[in-house]
Structures are given as C-alpha cells and as structure tokens.
Scaffold this active site. Structure first.
Site, PDB file in Angstrom:
ATOM      1  N   SER A 226       5.370   0.602  -3.463  1.00 44.19           N
ATOM      2  CA  SER A 226       5.011  -0.445  -2.491  1.00 44.19           C
ATOM      3  C   SER A 226       4.933  -1.823  -3.138  1.00 44.19           C
ATOM      4  O   SER A 226       4.852  -2.834  -2.425  1.00 44.19           O
ATOM      5  CB  SER A 226       3.686  -0.103  -1.797  1.00 44.19           C
ATOM      6  OG  SER A 226       2.647   0.020  -2.749  1.00 44.19           O
TER       7      SER A 226
ATOM      8  N   ASN B  17      -9.913  10.289 -11.115  1.00 38.81           N
ATOM      9  CA  ASN B  17      -9.093   9.183 -11.620  1.00 38.81           C
ATOM     10  C   ASN B  17      -9.641   7.845 -11.126  1.00 38.81           C
ATOM     11  O   ASN B  17      -9.885   6.927 -11.913  1.00 38.81           O
ATOM     12  CB  ASN B  17      -7.647   9.392 -11.138  1.00 38.81           C
ATOM     13  CG  ASN B  17      -6.667   8.387 -11.697  1.00 38.81           C
ATOM     14  OD1 ASN B  17      -6.827   7.909 -12.820  1.00 38.81           O
ATOM     15  ND2 ASN B  17      -5.647   8.059 -10.923  1.00 38.81           N
TER      16      ASN B  17
ATOM     17  N   THR C  32       4.117  -4.735  -9.550  1.00 37.95           N
ATOM     18  CA  THR C  32       4.800  -6.039  -9.518  1.00 37.95           C
ATOM     19  C   THR C  32       3.808  -7.136  -9.167  1.00 37.95           C
ATOM     20  O   THR C  32       3.751  -8.175  -9.840  1.00 37.95           O
ATOM     21  CB  THR C  32       5.945  -6.012  -8.483  1.00 37.95           C
ATOM     22  OG1 THR C  32       6.804  -4.915  -8.793  1.00 37.95           O
ATOM     23  CG2 THR C  32       6.742  -7.304  -8.497  1.00 37.95           C
TER      24      THR C  32
ATOM     25  N   SER D  69       3.388   4.739  -3.637  1.00 40.11           N
ATOM     26  CA  SER D  69       4.285   4.592  -4.771  1.00 40.11           C
ATOM     27  C   SER D  69       5.490   3.757  -4.329  1.00 40.11           C
ATOM     28  O   SER D  69       6.070   4.006  -3.269  1.00 40.11           O
ATOM     29  CB  SER D  69       4.738   5.984  -5.238  1.00 40.11           C
ATOM     30  OG  SER D  69       5.683   5.863  -6.273  1.00 40.11           O
TER      31      SER D  69
ATOM     32  N   SER E 201      -4.569   5.128  -5.307  1.00 40.37           N
ATOM     33  CA  SER E 201      -5.933   5.298  -4.760  1.00 40.37           C
ATOM     34  C   SER E 201      -5.866   5.635  -3.271  1.00 40.37           C
ATOM     35  O   SER E 201      -6.274   4.822  -2.430  1.00 40.37           O
ATOM     36  CB  SER E 201      -6.802   4.070  -5.030  1.00 40.37           C
ATOM     37  OG  SER E 201      -6.124   2.847  -4.906  1.00 40.37           O
TER      38      SER E 201
ATOM     39  N   ASP F 192      -0.168   4.369 -13.603  1.00 38.10           N
ATOM     40  CA  ASP F 192       0.815   5.047 -14.453  1.00 38.10           C
ATOM     41  C   ASP F 192       0.465   4.892 -15.937  1.00 38.10           C
ATOM     42  O   ASP F 192       0.508   5.862 -16.707  1.00 38.10           O
ATOM     43  CB  ASP F 192       2.209   4.431 -14.228  1.00 38.10           C
ATOM     44  CG  ASP F 192       3.109   5.312 -13.374  1.00 38.10           C
ATOM     45  OD1 ASP F 192       2.934   6.543 -13.405  1.00 38.10           O
ATOM     46  OD2 ASP F 192       3.989   4.778 -12.680  1.00 38.10           O
TER      47      ASP F 192
ATOM     48  N   GLY G 279      -1.851   1.248  -2.500  1.00 34.04           N
ATOM     49  CA  GLY G 279      -0.651   1.408  -1.676  1.00 34.04           C
ATOM     50  C   GLY G 279       0.212   2.547  -2.195  1.00 34.04           C
ATOM     51  O   GLY G 279      -0.010   3.084  -3.286  1.00 34.04           O
TER      52      GLY G 279
HETATM   53  N1  LIG Z   1       2.259  13.676  -6.751  1.00 33.98           N
HETATM   54  C1  LIG Z   1       2.297  12.351  -7.000  1.00 33.98           C
HETATM   55  N2  LIG Z   1       1.859  11.490  -6.050  1.00 33.98           N
HETATM   56  C2  LIG Z   1       1.902  10.171  -6.295  1.00 33.98           C
HETATM   57  N3  LIG Z   1       2.345   9.603  -7.458  1.00 33.98           N
HETATM   58  C3  LIG Z   1       2.769  10.438  -8.434  1.00 33.98           C
HETATM   59  C4  LIG Z   1       2.776  11.835  -8.232  1.00 33.98           C
HETATM   60  N4  LIG Z   1       3.250  12.410  -9.369  1.00 33.98           N
HETATM   61  C5  LIG Z   1       3.527  11.417 -10.226  1.00 33.98           C
HETATM   62  N5  LIG Z   1       3.240  10.225  -9.675  1.00 33.98           N
HETATM   63  C6  LIG Z   1       3.343   8.966 -10.426  1.00 33.98           C
HETATM   64  O1  LIG Z   1       1.991   8.590 -10.678  1.00 33.98           O
HETATM   65  C7  LIG Z   1       1.766   7.253 -10.285  1.00 33.98           C
HETATM   66  C8  LIG Z   1       0.465   7.129  -9.495  1.00 33.98           C
HETATM   67  O2  LIG Z   1      -0.648   7.298 -10.309  1.00 33.98           O
HETATM   68  P1  LIG Z   1      -2.064   6.819  -9.786  1.00 33.98           P
HETATM   69  O3  LIG Z   1      -3.026   7.089 -10.892  1.00 33.98           O
HETATM   70  O4  LIG Z   1      -1.964   5.433  -9.271  1.00 33.98           O
HETATM   71  O5  LIG Z   1      -2.322   7.825  -8.570  1.00 33.98           O
HETATM   72  S1  LIG Z   1      -3.692   8.110  -7.783  1.00 33.98           S
HETATM   73  O6  LIG Z   1      -4.336   6.808  -7.520  1.00 33.98           O
HETATM   74  O7  LIG Z   1      -4.531   8.972  -8.613  1.00 33.98           O
HETATM   75  O8  LIG Z   1      -3.293   8.796  -6.535  1.00 33.98           O
HETATM   76  C9  LIG Z   1       2.924   6.819  -9.430  1.00 33.98           C
HETATM   77  O9  LIG Z   1       3.197   5.477  -9.815  1.00 33.98           O
HETATM   78  P2  LIG Z   1       3.497   4.300  -8.781  1.00 33.98           P
HETATM   79  O10 LIG Z   1       4.887   4.552  -8.276  1.00 33.98           O
HETATM   80  O11 LIG Z   1       3.417   3.067  -9.629  1.00 33.98           O
HETATM   81  O12 LIG Z   1       2.472   4.286  -7.691  1.00 33.98           O
HETATM   82  C10 LIG Z   1       4.041   7.798  -9.777  1.00 33.98           C
HETATM   83  O13 LIG Z   1       4.879   7.238 -10.764  1.00 33.98           O
HETATM   84  N1  LIG Z   2       7.643  -8.194  -2.772  1.00 40.22           N
HETATM   85  C1  LIG Z   2       8.685  -7.448  -3.114  1.00 40.22           C
HETATM   86  N2  LIG Z   2       9.870  -7.590  -2.490  1.00 40.22           N
HETATM   87  C2  LIG Z   2      10.912  -6.830  -2.815  1.00 40.22           C
HETATM   88  N3  LIG Z   2      10.891  -5.873  -3.786  1.00 40.22           N
HETATM   89  C3  LIG Z   2       9.749  -5.691  -4.426  1.00 40.22           C
HETATM   90  C4  LIG Z   2       8.580  -6.452  -4.128  1.00 40.22           C
HETATM   91  N4  LIG Z   2       7.570  -6.019  -4.935  1.00 40.22           N
HETATM   92  C5  LIG Z   2       8.096  -5.046  -5.692  1.00 40.22           C
HETATM   93  N5  LIG Z   2       9.393  -4.848  -5.406  1.00 40.22           N
HETATM   94  C6  LIG Z   2      10.275  -3.862  -6.022  1.00 40.22           C
HETATM   95  O1  LIG Z   2       9.872  -2.587  -5.546  1.00 40.22           O
HETATM   96  C7  LIG Z   2       9.963  -1.611  -6.576  1.00 40.22           C
HETATM   97  C8  LIG Z   2       8.626  -0.926  -6.753  1.00 40.22           C
HETATM   98  O2  LIG Z   2       7.687  -1.896  -7.192  1.00 40.22           O
HETATM   99  P1  LIG Z   2       6.454  -1.474  -8.099  1.00 40.22           P
HETATM  100  O3  LIG Z   2       5.690  -2.729  -8.382  1.00 40.22           O
HETATM  101  O4  LIG Z   2       6.900  -0.657  -9.271  1.00 40.22           O
HETATM  102  O5  LIG Z   2       5.639  -0.547  -7.073  1.00 40.22           O
HETATM  103  P2  LIG Z   2       4.398   0.425  -7.332  1.00 40.22           P
HETATM  104  O6  LIG Z   2       3.671  -0.081  -8.549  1.00 40.22           O
HETATM  105  O7  LIG Z   2       3.582   0.317  -6.083  1.00 40.22           O
HETATM  106  O8  LIG Z   2       4.978   1.779  -7.521  1.00 40.22           O
HETATM  107  C9  LIG Z   2      10.439  -2.378  -7.831  1.00 40.22           C
HETATM  108  O9  LIG Z   2      11.829  -2.208  -7.941  1.00 40.22           O
HETATM  109  C10 LIG Z   2      10.110  -3.804  -7.524  1.00 40.22           C
HETATM  110  O10 LIG Z   2      10.980  -4.696  -8.179  1.00 40.22           O
END
Ligand SMILES: Nc1ncnc2c1ncn2[C@@H]1O[C@H](COP(=O)(O)OS(=O)(=O)O)[C@@H](OP(=O)(O)O)[C@H]1O
Ligand SMILES: Nc1ncnc2c1ncn2[C@@H]1O[C@H](COP(=O)(O)OP(=O)(O)O)[C@@H](O)[C@H]1O
Length: 173
Positions: free
Chosen positions: A41, A87, A45, A39, A111, A67, A37
């Site tokens: 989403s 990755n 969590t 970033s 992903s 991350d 999903g």
């Molecule tokens: N350009 C760009 N696009 C998306 N995300 C970015 C980017 N640059 C840095 N980040 C940070 O990297 C986290 C995602 O890493 P992933 O290894 O899950 O990405 S991927 O599956 O290879 O697309 C992602 O973490 P999540 O927010 O937890 O998804 C971001 O913190």
């Molecule tokens: N089911 C949910 N309802 C409301 N807020 C949520 C829920 N799941 C996660 N969050 C909040 O959304 C934000 C992003 O969640 P996170 O797990 O870091 O997302 P991701 O790993 O996809 O980047 C955090 O502040 C988290 O507390």
C-alpha cells in the site's frame, strides 16, 4: 514496588534527564507516527519520504519497518494472529522508547488488527500517537505485487496473507 506481567519486585528508576530535557536539546517533540495498511500500500515508501523530509528540516526521526524488524527484534514471530499481536505490542513498546528519547518514530507495519493498534495508542499520550492509514484498495496493492507475495498467496503457497485469507481491519477514523 510492583509486578508487571511475569516481572516481579520491579522498581521504576527515575533519571534527572527526562523526555522534556531531551526534547529541548533536540528542539522537537518526541512522538510516534504509525503507518498501517496492506502489503504494497506504500507504507515503507511514505515512511522513507517522511524521514527524508524531516531530516531536511533538521528533525531527527527513526523508522521501524515491519519487514526490517522481522530480521532481528521480531524474528521469532510468524504471521498467525497471536504472533502479529505480539509483533505490534513489541514494536509499539520500542516506538514508545524512541518517542521518549525525543525522536519522531515512524513505524510502518501492516498492523492489521484494530485492537493491537489501539493498544499502541494507549501506551502514549493521545497527541503523541498519529495513526496514518494507507487507504489503498486491495486490487491496486495486488496489481503492484512488488515482491510477488500476492501471486503466491492466490496460488495457496502462502497461507494467512493479509487481505487474501487473513483480515485487515481499517482504522475507524
Ligand atoms: N502472511 C503474510 N501476511 C502479510 N505479510 C506477509 C506475510 N508473509 C510475509 N509477509 C511480509 O511481511 C511483511 C509484513 O510484516 P509486518 O510485521 O508489517 O506484519 S504484521 O504487522 O505483523 O501483520 C510484508 O511487508 P510489506 O509488504 O512491506 O507490508 C510482507 O513482505
Ligand atoms: N504514492 C504512491 N504512488 C504510486 N506508487 C507507490 C506509491 N507509494 C508506493 N508506491 C509503490 O508501491 C510499491 C509498494 O510500496 P511499499 O512502500 O513497498 O509498500 P508497503 O511498505 O506498504 O508494502 C512500491 O513499488 C512503491 O514504489
């Protein structure tokens, strides 16, 4: 004897203690729960909640978070398409090892490309790969913007950010 990728003259070594024996020891089935999903989403969590829930039920799991892995196993990779593909391939292989060890491996990575997730699925028997889609609208993820990355992406300070100027391909089922 076989050749795999750039590895030549490879011999697979069988061990008498296999996945089945480890699963019996742990009283669980090894598998991969793959959370995909945008970033923000809620992937991490959900991964942590699931891990905690499994732990409370006496089930051993291990979480592979995008991350976190980018601090080690995948720190040589960036966010261009071929890096994301590598990755996911690398983490898919790692997840497969954890499942083979008998653990419930929870992988949480953006992903974004369907073919890469499908490649990971193909590494395992069908029922051992559970794909979970955090179906959250971009607007909601962007409104959360916990790390301030969407704001930076909108300002052009991050190029190729998923959902903004890089694609996310949702699962078909
Ligand atoms: N350009 C760009 N696009 C998306 N995300 C970015 C980017 N640059 C840095 N980040 C940070 O990297 C986290 C995602 O890493 P992933 O290894 O899950 O990405 S991927 O599956 O290879 O697309 C992602 O973490 P999540 O927010 O937890 O998804 C971001 O913190
Ligand atoms: N089911 C949910 N309802 C409301 N807020 C949520 C829920 N799941 C996660 N969050 C909040 O959304 C934000 C992003 O969640 P996170 O797990 O870091 O997302 P991701 O790993 O996809 O980047 C955090 O502040 C988290 O507390």
């Amino acid at each position: 004897m076989s050749t795999v990728g750039n590895s030549t003259n490879i011999f697979w070594h069988e061990c008498p203690v296999g996945k089945h024996e480890r699963e019996k020891l742990l009283n669980q089935k090894g598998c991969v729960v793959w959370i995909t999903g945008l970033s923000g989403s809620g992937k991490s969590t959900l991964a942590c909640s699931l891990s905690r829930e499994l732990y409370s039920k006496g089930k051993l799991s291990y979480t592979l978070d995008g991350d976190n892995l980018r601090c080690g196993l995948t720190k040589d990779l960036g966010f261009k398409a071929e890096d994301r593909t590598e990755n996911i391939r690398r983490v898919g292989e790692a997840a497969k090892l954890f499942a083979d060890a008998g653990l419930i491996c929870i992988a949480s990575l953006i992903s974004p490309y369907r073919k890469d997730r499908d490649s990971c699925r193909a590494m395992l028997p069908e029922k051992n790969f559970i794909e979970v889609y955090m179906n959250m609208p971009l607007e909601l993820c962007e409104a959360r913007d916990v790390k301030g990355l969407y704001k930076m992406a909108r300002a052009g300070k991050i190029k190729g950010f998923t959902g903004i100027d890089d694609p996310y391909e949702p699962p078909l089922s």
